[in-house]
Design a protein around this motif. Structure first.
Motif, PDB file in Angstrom:
ATOM      1  N   LEU A  50      30.553  45.313  40.898  1.00  0.00           N
ATOM      2  CA  LEU A  50      31.172  44.700  39.728  1.00  0.00           C
ATOM      3  C   LEU A  50      30.474  45.160  38.453  1.00  0.00           C
ATOM      4  CD1 LEU A  50      33.259  42.603  38.659  1.00  0.00           C
ATOM      5  CD2 LEU A  50      31.409  40.914  38.780  1.00  0.00           C
ATOM      6  N   GLU A  51      29.151  45.162  38.472  1.00  0.00           N
ATOM      7  CA  GLU A  51      28.398  45.587  37.291  1.00  0.00           C
ATOM      8  C   GLU A  51      28.570  47.077  37.035  1.00  0.00           C
ATOM      9  OE1 GLU A  51      23.923  45.197  35.316  1.00  0.00           O
ATOM     10  OE2 GLU A  51      24.310  44.476  37.354  1.00  0.00           O
ATOM     11  N   LYS A  52      28.695  47.873  38.093  1.00  0.00           N
ATOM     12  CA  LYS A  52      28.935  49.304  37.919  1.00  0.00           C
ATOM     13  C   LYS A  52      30.257  49.534  37.190  1.00  0.00           C
ATOM     14  CE  LYS A  52      26.365  50.907  41.992  1.00  0.00           C
ATOM     15  NZ  LYS A  52      26.488  51.551  43.329  1.00  0.00           N
ATOM     16  N   CYS A  82      42.606  47.366  35.826  1.00  0.00           N
ATOM     17  CA  CYS A  82      42.244  46.785  37.115  1.00  0.00           C
ATOM     18  C   CYS A  82      43.263  45.767  37.629  1.00  0.00           C
ATOM     19  CB  CYS A  82      40.868  46.124  37.027  1.00  0.00           C
ATOM     20  SG  CYS A  82      39.534  47.288  36.663  1.00  0.00           S
ATOM     21  N   GLY A  83      44.251  45.446  36.808  1.00  0.00           N
ATOM     22  CA  GLY A  83      45.288  44.528  37.258  1.00  0.00           C
ATOM     23  C   GLY A  83      44.982  43.067  37.023  1.00  0.00           C
ATOM     24  N   VAL A  84      43.896  42.773  36.315  1.00  0.00           N
ATOM     25  CA  VAL A  84      43.611  41.375  35.975  1.00  0.00           C
ATOM     26  C   VAL A  84      44.679  40.873  35.003  1.00  0.00           C
ATOM     27  CG1 VAL A  84      41.939  39.793  34.943  1.00  0.00           C
ATOM     28  CG2 VAL A  84      41.146  41.743  36.311  1.00  0.00           C
ATOM     29  N   MET A  85      45.040  41.710  34.070  1.00  0.00           N
ATOM     30  CA  MET A  85      46.115  41.403  33.130  1.00  0.00           C
ATOM     31  C   MET A  85      47.410  41.994  33.690  1.00  0.00           C
ATOM     32  SD  MET A  85      46.364  42.273  29.050  1.00  0.00           S
ATOM     33  CE  MET A  85      46.199  44.048  29.294  1.00  0.00           C
ATOM     34  N   ASP A  86      48.294  41.119  34.164  1.00  0.00           N
ATOM     35  CA  ASP A  86      49.535  41.578  34.774  1.00  0.00           C
ATOM     36  C   ASP A  86      50.739  41.429  33.856  1.00  0.00           C
ATOM     37  OD1 ASP A  86      49.661  38.840  34.756  1.00  0.00           O
ATOM     38  OD2 ASP A  86      50.324  38.634  36.836  1.00  0.00           O
ATOM     39  N   GLU A 134      37.870  31.246  45.411  1.00  0.00           N
ATOM     40  CA  GLU A 134      38.710  32.296  45.995  1.00  0.00           C
ATOM     41  C   GLU A 134      39.354  33.138  44.900  1.00  0.00           C
ATOM     42  OE1 GLU A 134      40.182  30.191  50.176  1.00  0.00           O
ATOM     43  OE2 GLU A 134      41.387  29.998  48.348  1.00  0.00           O
ATOM     44  N   ALA A 135      39.779  32.487  43.826  1.00  0.00           N
ATOM     45  CA  ALA A 135      40.405  33.204  42.713  1.00  0.00           C
ATOM     46  C   ALA A 135      39.411  34.142  42.047  1.00  0.00           C
ATOM     47  CB  ALA A 135      40.952  32.209  41.697  1.00  0.00           C
ATOM     48  N   VAL A 139      39.631  38.261  41.826  1.00  0.00           N
ATOM     49  CA  VAL A 139      39.561  39.013  40.569  1.00  0.00           C
ATOM     50  C   VAL A 139      38.469  40.077  40.662  1.00  0.00           C
ATOM     51  CG1 VAL A 139      38.898  38.867  38.139  1.00  0.00           C
ATOM     52  CG2 VAL A 139      40.549  37.266  39.071  1.00  0.00           C
ATOM     53  N   TYR A 140      37.331  39.699  41.215  1.00  0.00           N
ATOM     54  CA  TYR A 140      36.245  40.665  41.388  1.00  0.00           C
ATOM     55  C   TYR A 140      36.686  41.828  42.268  1.00  0.00           C
ATOM     56  CZ  TYR A 140      32.779  37.513  39.280  1.00  0.00           C
ATOM     57  OH  TYR A 140      32.064  36.735  38.406  1.00  0.00           O
ATOM     58  N   ALA A 141      37.475  41.537  43.290  1.00  0.00           N
ATOM     59  CA  ALA A 141      37.958  42.574  44.199  1.00  0.00           C
ATOM     60  C   ALA A 141      38.861  43.567  43.475  1.00  0.00           C
ATOM     61  CB  ALA A 141      38.706  41.943  45.366  1.00  0.00           C
ATOM     62  N   LEU A 142      39.580  43.089  42.458  1.00  0.00           N
ATOM     63  CA  LEU A 142      40.442  43.973  41.668  1.00  0.00           C
ATOM     64  C   LEU A 142      39.617  44.957  40.835  1.00  0.00           C
ATOM     65  CD1 LEU A 142      43.102  41.443  40.282  1.00  0.00           C
ATOM     66  CD2 LEU A 142      43.430  43.127  42.115  1.00  0.00           C
ATOM     67  N   ILE A 143      38.426  44.517  40.431  1.00  0.00           N
ATOM     68  CA  ILE A 143      37.608  45.293  39.501  1.00  0.00           C
ATOM     69  C   ILE A 143      36.623  46.222  40.201  1.00  0.00           C
ATOM     70  CG2 ILE A 143      35.930  45.115  37.611  1.00  0.00           C
ATOM     71  CD1 ILE A 143      37.141  42.343  37.015  1.00  0.00           C
TER      72      ILE A 143
END
Length: 214
Positions: A50-52, A82-86, A134-135, A139-143
């Motif tokens: 995530l930090e990378k 990254c798809g956080v903003m859809d 879980e949410a 979100v972290y998984a998207l990034i």
């Protein structure tokens, strides 16, 4: 007789109870130093995926950026790429509001800790059906592992470039007048308007034929 510290199992050697080197027997001092160094390396936190990703987006478009802080523009790009903003559950307005909410007053950037807080603010909107934890993980998984997309950046074309530049059939204007139909250059005639001093008018096509017919 070996030092008591050496005979103890590793699991029973807490970091706070490392013996002083001076208290060890000479043959155990070197072992102690090696063990402490190994334990110290294991205790060093490694940079998360995530930090990378945060650092990659933080430095995008700015060669002078350190990667420790991220601008609102790059934050928005991260959320979009990254798809956080859809565009539905999370919009660009939501992203801007959260950025200004988590940043330090008067600052123009956010650090990694503030970035993590911003994801906590957005994850509930992005994954409404999931629990907060879980949410956040979703979100972290998207990034994680993502790189900035180069959308809109014109890439240099290397194949066929020379051919297009030297194709005289595509020349226009004054450049076109410098070459004949076969693509051969006209030389000086293609660069200057030369005066015809033969005595014939420009449109006359029988120049040089008088002596042959009379």
């Amino acid at each position: 007789m070996r030092s008591q510290w050496v005979t103890q199992p590793r699991s029973q050697r807490p970091w706070s109870c490392w013996p002083r080197v001076a208290d060890l027997l000479p043959e155990d001092r070197e072992l102690n130093l090696r063990e402490q160094g190994r334990e110290h390396l294991l205790c060093q936190p490694r940079m998360s995926e995530l930090e990378k990703a945060f650092r990659k987006f933080a430095t995008y478009g700015d060669t002078a950026a350190t990667g420790n802080d991220m601008t609102c523009k790059n934050f928005s790009k991260l959320c979009k790429d990254c798809g956080v903003m859809d565009g539905k559950a999370v919009t660009s307005t939501d992203v801007d509001i959260v950025f200004n909410k988590v940043k330090t007053k008067g600052a123009r950037t956010i650090n990694f800790v503030e970035f993590q807080q911003s994801m906590k603010e957005l994850c509930g909107k992005r994954f409404k059906s999931k629990s907060p934890e879980e949410a956040l993980q979703a979100v972290y998984a998207l990034i994680e592992g993502k790189d900035p997309a180069n959308v809109g950046v014109t890439k240099a074309t290397t194949v066929g470039g020379v051919e297009r530049l030297t194709d005289t059939s595509k020349y226009t204007g004054s450049h076109k007048e410098r070459f004949d139909d076969s693509g051969k250059g006209k030389g000086l005639a293609g660069r200057e308007e030369l005066t015809d001093n033969s005595g014939y008018v420009g449109a006359y096509k029988g120049s040089g034929s008088y002596d042959k017919t009379h």
